[in-house]
Write a protein that holds these residues in place. Structure first.
Motif, PDB file in Angstrom:
ATOM      1  N   VAL A 177       0.869  -1.173   0.000  1.00 23.86           N
ATOM      2  CA  VAL A 177       0.000   0.000   0.000  1.00 23.86           C
ATOM      3  C   VAL A 177       0.905   1.221   0.000  1.00 23.86           C
ATOM      4  O   VAL A 177       1.621   1.476   0.968  1.00 23.86           O
ATOM      5  CB  VAL A 177      -0.943   0.026   1.217  1.00 23.86           C
ATOM      6  CG1 VAL A 177      -1.806   1.291   1.176  1.00 23.86           C
ATOM      7  CG2 VAL A 177      -1.825  -1.217   1.234  1.00 23.86           C
ATOM      8  N   ARG A 178       0.875   1.946  -1.082  1.00 30.02           N
ATOM      9  CA  ARG A 178       1.727   3.129  -1.242  1.00 30.02           C
ATOM     10  C   ARG A 178       0.918   4.379  -0.912  1.00 30.02           C
ATOM     11  O   ARG A 178      -0.158   4.598  -1.451  1.00 30.02           O
ATOM     12  CB  ARG A 178       2.242   3.187  -2.681  1.00 30.02           C
ATOM     13  CG  ARG A 178       3.247   4.301  -2.908  1.00 30.02           C
ATOM     14  CD  ARG A 178       3.826   4.223  -4.303  1.00 30.02           C
ATOM     15  NE  ARG A 178       4.735   5.331  -4.532  1.00 30.02           N
ATOM     16  CZ  ARG A 178       4.701   6.130  -5.586  1.00 30.02           C
ATOM     17  NH1 ARG A 178       3.816   5.915  -6.542  1.00 30.02           N
ATOM     18  NH2 ARG A 178       5.561   7.118  -5.704  1.00 30.02           N
ATOM     19  N   GLY A 179       1.457   5.203  -0.008  1.00 35.55           N
ATOM     20  CA  GLY A 179       0.667   6.299   0.538  1.00 35.55           C
ATOM     21  C   GLY A 179      -0.253   5.771   1.614  1.00 35.55           C
ATOM     22  O   GLY A 179      -1.431   6.130   1.692  1.00 35.55           O
ATOM     23  N   ALA A 180       0.299   4.934   2.486  1.00 39.29           N
ATOM     24  CA  ALA A 180      -0.518   4.180   3.435  1.00 39.29           C
ATOM     25  C   ALA A 180      -1.076   5.011   4.573  1.00 39.29           C
ATOM     26  O   ALA A 180      -1.950   4.531   5.312  1.00 39.29           O
ATOM     27  CB  ALA A 180       0.312   3.020   4.011  1.00 39.29           C
ATOM     28  N   ALA A 181      -0.621   6.243   4.765  1.00 39.56           N
ATOM     29  CA  ALA A 181      -1.065   7.041   5.901  1.00 39.56           C
ATOM     30  C   ALA A 181      -2.333   7.848   5.618  1.00 39.56           C
ATOM     31  O   ALA A 181      -2.935   8.380   6.549  1.00 39.56           O
ATOM     32  CB  ALA A 181       0.043   7.989   6.349  1.00 39.56           C
ATOM     33  N   ALA A 214      -7.318   2.708   5.228  1.00 39.45           N
ATOM     34  CA  ALA A 214      -8.399   1.742   5.031  1.00 39.45           C
ATOM     35  C   ALA A 214      -7.912   0.515   4.281  1.00 39.45           C
ATOM     36  O   ALA A 214      -8.272  -0.624   4.616  1.00 39.45           O
ATOM     37  CB  ALA A 214      -9.555   2.400   4.279  1.00 39.45           C
ATOM     38  N   ALA A 215      -7.072   0.710   3.254  1.00 37.37           N
ATOM     39  CA  ALA A 215      -6.562  -0.421   2.474  1.00 37.37           C
ATOM     40  C   ALA A 215      -5.694  -1.337   3.325  1.00 37.37           C
ATOM     41  O   ALA A 215      -5.753  -2.572   3.192  1.00 37.37           O
ATOM     42  CB  ALA A 215      -5.768   0.089   1.272  1.00 37.37           C
ATOM     43  N   VAL A 216      -4.868  -0.759   4.192  1.00 41.28           N
ATOM     44  CA  VAL A 216      -4.043  -1.574   5.095  1.00 41.28           C
ATOM     45  C   VAL A 216      -4.933  -2.460   5.951  1.00 41.28           C
ATOM     46  O   VAL A 216      -4.711  -3.673   6.077  1.00 41.28           O
ATOM     47  CB  VAL A 216      -3.160  -0.675   5.980  1.00 41.28           C
ATOM     48  CG1 VAL A 216      -2.522  -1.492   7.115  1.00 41.28           C
ATOM     49  CG2 VAL A 216      -2.065  -0.005   5.155  1.00 41.28           C
ATOM     50  N   GLN A 217      -5.950  -1.873   6.552  1.00 45.24           N
ATOM     51  CA  GLN A 217      -6.828  -2.639   7.446  1.00 45.24           C
ATOM     52  C   GLN A 217      -7.615  -3.712   6.700  1.00 45.24           C
ATOM     53  O   GLN A 217      -7.701  -4.864   7.154  1.00 45.24           O
ATOM     54  CB  GLN A 217      -7.800  -1.687   8.136  1.00 45.24           C
ATOM     55  CG  GLN A 217      -7.144  -0.686   9.069  1.00 45.24           C
ATOM     56  CD  GLN A 217      -8.168   0.229   9.703  1.00 45.24           C
ATOM     57  OE1 GLN A 217      -8.907  -0.166  10.607  1.00 45.24           O
ATOM     58  NE2 GLN A 217      -8.235   1.456   9.208  1.00 45.24           N
ATOM     59  N   ALA A 247       5.112   4.656   3.792  1.00 44.05           N
ATOM     60  CA  ALA A 247       4.649   5.931   4.336  1.00 44.05           C
ATOM     61  C   ALA A 247       5.797   6.607   5.059  1.00 44.05           C
ATOM     62  O   ALA A 247       6.909   6.078   5.123  1.00 44.05           O
ATOM     63  CB  ALA A 247       3.469   5.705   5.289  1.00 44.05           C
ATOM     64  N   ALA A 248       5.532   7.774   5.625  1.00 45.54           N
ATOM     65  CA  ALA A 248       6.545   8.468   6.418  1.00 45.54           C
ATOM     66  C   ALA A 248       6.912   7.631   7.626  1.00 45.54           C
ATOM     67  O   ALA A 248       6.062   6.956   8.232  1.00 45.54           O
ATOM     68  CB  ALA A 248       6.027   9.829   6.856  1.00 45.54           C
ATOM     69  N   ASP A 249       8.179   7.664   8.002  1.00 48.62           N
ATOM     70  CA  ASP A 249       8.681   6.816   9.074  1.00 48.62           C
ATOM     71  C   ASP A 249       7.947   7.049  10.392  1.00 48.62           C
ATOM     72  O   ASP A 249       7.760   6.124  11.180  1.00 48.62           O
ATOM     73  CB  ASP A 249      10.183   7.071   9.251  1.00 48.62           C
ATOM     74  CG  ASP A 249      10.825   6.089  10.227  1.00 48.62           C
ATOM     75  OD1 ASP A 249      10.691   4.869  10.004  1.00 48.62           O
ATOM     76  OD2 ASP A 249      11.440   6.543  11.213  1.00 48.62           O
ATOM     77  N   LEU A 258       0.642   2.332  11.758  1.00 56.25           N
ATOM     78  CA  LEU A 258       0.311   1.453  10.636  1.00 56.25           C
ATOM     79  C   LEU A 258       0.495  -0.012  10.995  1.00 56.25           C
ATOM     80  O   LEU A 258      -0.258  -0.876  10.527  1.00 56.25           O
ATOM     81  CB  LEU A 258       1.151   1.834   9.415  1.00 56.25           C
ATOM     82  CG  LEU A 258       0.772   3.169   8.774  1.00 56.25           C
ATOM     83  CD1 LEU A 258       1.820   3.607   7.756  1.00 56.25           C
ATOM     84  CD2 LEU A 258      -0.604   3.082   8.114  1.00 56.25           C
ATOM     85  N   SER A 259       1.460  -0.306  11.826  1.00 53.93           N
ATOM     86  CA  SER A 259       1.622  -1.680  12.306  1.00 53.93           C
ATOM     87  C   SER A 259       0.403  -2.094  13.129  1.00 53.93           C
ATOM     88  O   SER A 259      -0.091  -3.224  13.013  1.00 53.93           O
ATOM     89  CB  SER A 259       2.890  -1.801  13.147  1.00 53.93           C
ATOM     90  OG  SER A 259       4.042  -1.573  12.366  1.00 53.93           O
TER      91      SER A 259
END
Length: 325
Positions: free
Chosen positions: A153-157, A163-166, A179-181, A187-188
């Motif tokens: 997922v690029r731009g995960a934040a 939503a895509a991550v979940q 995403a940004a560090d 995100l984890s």
């Protein structure tokens, strides 16, 4: 009633909070008392004048693609919704609206709303409508995600990204978030098995992936090259460079770059409600603004760099608090 409206194309300061007549629902329509609306890329495109063919050049133009609230009146022929129902939905993204989601009331066709998740407030629900439905369409209808696939997922934040991550995690995929560090821990917690710092990661050093969900729109050919055999990629960005990359990728058949325009109707929104009710999807909100600060919210959205959504509180106490989940 009060409504946020665009008075001319330009920067966020063209937005005004106007006093206007409360609309009445016609046949097949419902009147919703809005509790919350969120800021989306569509709002910026309309305000900037980049989609004049859709929005038209006559002002004022309503602000806000999505909303959550309570049905207060139904028009003739509406049978699936009753006064008092808590709902969420969208205005039509390809039609001109004098009044839209960032208003105290909005009228929409009944097939553009569905019961909102009972566990969420209006503000929380509004934060999920566009991002959640876009991610769900991408993963199910466009990509056809299956269990155990490797997903980037690029731009995960952002709203779509979180939503895509979940959702991908809930479907049994192994999710890598780019995403940004500073967003790695959050995100984890949302389901990413691996979080990569976007500023220290190049496409050539990651992958391969079975699925790539892109919300950024740049360097698409380089990321497409990280797909495994039979892999699929979808982007939600429709800029000029993105469209050219999508066109040129058509020779790669299954590994081409796909795109789509999300236009959620009742059935999809009901599916989204089911995912929330099952615990597979929760709101990620960066900041909540009162209706009077819509322009400030759009300004913050354009700056980017945050985790989650910028949301407008319409009804109830106008707060400016931030919340992570």
């Amino acid at each position: 009633m009060k409504a946020a409206q665009i008075t001319g194309f330009g920067a966020p300061d063209v937005i005004r909070i106007a006093e206007t007549a409360r609309p009445a629902p016609g046949p097949g329509e419902v009147l919703v008392a809005v509790e919350g609306s969120s800021v989306n890329g569509h709002d910026v495109l309309v305000r900037s004048g980049r989609v004049k063919v859709v929005s038209g050049r006559t002002f004022p133009i309503g602000v806000g693609l999505d909303f959550a609230g309570v049905v207060v009146r139904t028009g003739p022929g509406v049978e699936d919704h009753r006064v008092g129902d808590r709902v969420w939905g969208t205005v039509h993204p390809r039609r001109r609206h004098t009044l839209a989601g960032a208003a105290e009331y909005v009228v929409v066709p009944a097939d553009r709303i569905a019961p909102a998740p009972a566990t969420l407030s209006g503000v929380e629900a509004a934060s999920l409508v566009v991002g959640g439905s876009t991610a769900l369409i991408a993963l199910t209808d466009i990509i056809g995600l299956t269990s155990r696939e490797r997903v980037l997922v690029r731009g995960a934040a952002g709203g779509v990204g979180t939503a895509a991550v979940q959702l991908a995690h809930s479907m049994g995929a192994f999710v890598t978030a780019l995403a940004a560090d500073g967003h790695a821990t959050a995100l984890s917690e949302l389901g990413a098995g691996l979080v990569l710092d976007r500023s220290a990661t190049t496409p050539e050093h990651i992958g391969p992936f079975d699925v790539i969900i892109d919300t950024v729109g740049t360097q698409l050919p380089r990321y497409r090259s990280r797909l495994a055999r039979g892999g699929r990629m979808a982007t939600v960005v429709l800029s000029g460079p993105a469209l050219r990359a999508i066109t040129f990728s058509s020779v790669h058949r299954s590994r081409r770059i796909r795109t789509f325009s999300a236009d959620p109707r009742s059935a999809l929104l009901r599916d989204l409600t089911a995912h929330v009710s099952a615990g597979a999807l929760r709101p990620v909100i960066h900041h909540v603004y009162p209706l009077a600060d819509v322009a400030t919210a759009q300004n913050a959205f354009e700056r980017g760099g945050v985790l989650g959504k910028h949301v407008i509180r319409i009804a109830g106490k106008a707060g400016k608090q931030s919340c992570a989940f």
